[in-house]
Design an enzyme around this catalytic site. Structure first.
Site, PDB file in Angstrom:
ATOM      1  N   CYS A  33       0.696  62.029 -26.001  1.00 55.21           N
ATOM      2  CA  CYS A  33       0.850  60.969 -25.145  1.00 55.21           C
ATOM      3  C   CYS A  33       0.770  59.582 -25.820  1.00 55.21           C
ATOM      4  O   CYS A  33       1.144  58.583 -25.074  1.00 55.21           O
ATOM      5  CB  CYS A  33       0.323  61.162 -23.949  1.00 55.21           C
ATOM      6  N   CYS A 102      -5.980  64.599 -19.651  1.00 53.07           N
ATOM      7  CA  CYS A 102      -6.525  63.067 -19.785  1.00 53.07           C
ATOM      8  C   CYS A 102      -7.974  63.287 -19.457  1.00 53.07           C
ATOM      9  O   CYS A 102      -8.579  62.371 -20.105  1.00 53.07           O
ATOM     10  CB  CYS A 102      -5.734  62.616 -18.440  1.00 53.07           C
TER      11      CYS A 102
END
Ligand code: FES
Length: 129
Positions: A33, A102
């Site tokens: 990402c 994350c």
């Protein structure tokens, strides 16, 4: 999609910034990402007396860094190393499955910052060969 805890830590991040006299610094990124997290620690007598983060990333990454720094403040290094990404996600009342990575960034950032501290101290674990 996000829990109240995630929204709170995203809107009002705790411990954002950089410790000027940090003695442990960890920078990690997720190549998929492109998000980047930098964690700075002030460690005294084997204990984390201050922790701050700068995260260039998504809401879950920012909330995870905020929560992770809250969780490790005041902890010994071994206690902080035992804080997993799952613990961070649980403290945030859960993350959507596609956002769990994350919180992994936060766990990795902590580990890297502690490794960096130990390397500076000349501890054998972090010498890396
Ligand atoms: Fe990559 Fe959140 S989308 S850290």
């Amino acid at each position: 999609m996000y829990s109240e805890q995630v929204m709170d830590h995203f809107m009002n991040p705790r411990n954002m910034g950089e410790i000027p006299d940090a003695n442990g610094v960890g920078e990690v990124g997720n190549p998929t990402c492109g998000d980047i997290m930098r964690i700075t620690l002030r460690i005294e007598d084997d204990r984390i007396v201050d922790a701050k983060f700068k995260t260039f990333g998504c809401a879950a990454a920012i909330a995870s860094s905020s929560m992770a720094t809250e969780l490790i403040r005041g902890k010994t290094l071994d206690e902080a190393l035992a804080v997993t990404n799952r613990a961070v996600a649980e403290a945030l009342e859960g993350l959507p499955p596609q956002k769990l990575h994350c919180s992994v960034l936060a766990e990795e950032g902590i580990h890297k910052a502690i490794d960096d501290y130990r390397a500076r101290q000349g501890a054998p674990e972090a010498s890396g060969g």
